[in-house]
Design an enzyme around this catalytic site. Structure first.
Site, PDB file in Angstrom:
ATOM      1  N   GLU A  52       0.975  -1.314   0.084  1.00 43.03           N
ATOM      2  CA  GLU A  52       0.015  -0.018  -0.282  1.00 43.03           C
ATOM      3  C   GLU A  52       1.092   1.212   0.064  1.00 43.03           C
ATOM      4  O   GLU A  52       1.878   1.243   0.718  1.00 43.03           O
ATOM      5  CB  GLU A  52      -1.147  -0.017   1.223  1.00 43.03           C
ATOM      6  CG  GLU A  52      -1.685   1.200   1.512  1.00 43.03           C
ATOM      7  CD  GLU A  52      -2.588   1.073   2.692  1.00 43.03           C
ATOM      8  OE1 GLU A  52      -3.491   1.951   2.740  1.00 43.03           O
ATOM      9  OE2 GLU A  52      -2.053   0.413   3.398  1.00 43.03           O
ATOM     10  N   LYS A 125     -10.378   2.653  -1.419  1.00 40.40           N
ATOM     11  CA  LYS A 125     -10.556   2.079   0.112  1.00 40.40           C
ATOM     12  C   LYS A 125     -11.776   2.445   0.570  1.00 40.40           C
ATOM     13  O   LYS A 125     -12.181   3.608   1.004  1.00 40.40           O
ATOM     14  CB  LYS A 125      -9.344   2.403   0.834  1.00 40.40           C
ATOM     15  CG  LYS A 125      -9.054   1.645   2.109  1.00 40.40           C
ATOM     16  CD  LYS A 125      -7.727   2.258   2.672  1.00 40.40           C
ATOM     17  CE  LYS A 125      -7.707   1.664   4.059  1.00 40.40           C
ATOM     18  NZ  LYS A 125      -6.094   1.966   4.378  1.00 40.40           N
ATOM     19  N   CYS A 162      -5.659  -2.762   2.829  1.00 41.69           N
ATOM     20  CA  CYS A 162      -5.152  -2.682   4.220  1.00 41.69           C
ATOM     21  C   CYS A 162      -6.359  -2.892   5.096  1.00 41.69           C
ATOM     22  O   CYS A 162      -6.808  -4.022   5.526  1.00 41.69           O
ATOM     23  CB  CYS A 162      -4.471  -1.411   4.566  1.00 41.69           C
ATOM     24  SG  CYS A 162      -3.376  -1.547   5.944  1.00 41.69           S
TER      25      CYS A 162
END
Length: 297
Positions: A52, A125, A162
């Site tokens: 990431e 995200k 993540c």
């Protein structure tokens, strides 16, 4: 390869996961990432996962207005075209994490680049953490793309980012969309004293192994290593199979390129035969769309 209903289905995906250290020297990070992608491709990979926000240091440890200047729009981006050209040259699929600016909105995003260099789309995200050392809500708006599974040259690839990896709903949706493998570019490490100093690396891995089992998919995570500010990133990147067994992994201190051959054909047969998706009861799951588990109107 096999043909089915006009779609080419690969029998296997040769996945590589890159674990690397990052710092504030952007050009050096990008050069290193390219070297590792080239190494992975030379060793046979057809799909390569980088960590990431690998272009720089993990800046969301602190709240600083100046860091918003790191974000770029997709159109006119300074390094996405470089990785599109790299994907085209090497014939590999590259999910690339980046800090996106869209007018007045900022996202922690991922560009899915197919093996011919085509930008298939962007995932933003969905789950944004906020706590000591991981103050991402200051920078990133919650993603508005929904969860994405892309039909790439090597197979159906789902990607979260993540903090997404802790949420079973995200993995389940990507599996429902047909994902053969679910990938998680990651930046996670030590928790500061004010957060209890918890070492999350074992539970971090176990939750993703659970996603693999519950959905009958391969799962992989690429983390960074090294000390950045007050955080020590703990690496331990890995790939696991659909039974949750670790196929390959890295330690907590070394850079590495991990390789795994994913038998997609066998996995699809196993997934169908196991019956998790056959026996689902979406008609009973409305409460999961609420905040408190109550009935929906």
């Amino acid at each position: 390869m096999k043909e089915g209903e006009g779609v080419v289905v690969n029998e296997t995906i040769r996945l590589a996961v890159v674990q690397m250290a990052c710092n504030a020297e952007r050009d050096k990070n990008l050069d290193k990432a390219e070297r590792y992608v080239r190494q992975a491709a030379a060793e046979g990979a057809t799909l390569v996962l980088l960590p990431e926000l690998f272009e720089g240091a993990y800046f969301p440890q602190v709240e600083r207005e100046a860091y918003f200047a790191l974000a770029q729009p997709v159109e006119g981006h300074t390094f996405l075209p470089r990785f599109q050209a790299l994907a085209r040259e090497l014939g590999v699929v590259l999910p690339i994490s980046f800090f996106e600016r869209a007018n007045q909105a900022y996202y922690n995003s991922l560009a899915m680049i197919d093996a011919d260099g085509t930008l298939l789309g962007v995932y933003r995200k969905a789950h944004i953490p906020d706590g000591p050392g991981y103050e991402e809500k200051y920078y990133f708006a919650p993603g508005d793309t929904g969860f994405r599974t892309w039909s790439t040259r090597v197979g159906l690839v789902g990607v979260g980012i993540c903090w997404d990896q802790w949420f079973p709903e995200a993995a389940r949706i990507m599996a429902l969309q047909g994902a053969d493998v679910v990938l998680y570019p990651t930046a996670i490490g030590s928790e500061p004293v004010e957060a209890g100093g918890l070492d999350t690396r074992r539970m971090w891995r176990r939750v993703m192994q659970g996603h693999a089992v519950a959905n009958g998919v391969f799962v992989a995570a690429a983390n960074r290593i090294g000390v950045e500010g007050d955080a020590t990133f703990y690496g331990t990147s890995f790939v696991c199979d659909l039974e949750g067994e670790v196929m390959c992994d890295a330690g907590s201190e070394e850079e590495a390129v991990l390789h795994a051959t994913l038998d997609v054909t066998a996995a699809r047969a196993f997934r169908a035969g196991f019956g998790f998706f056959r026996d689902r009861r979406p008609d009973l799951y409305a409460a999961i769309t609420t905040r408190d588990g109550g009935e929906t109107s």
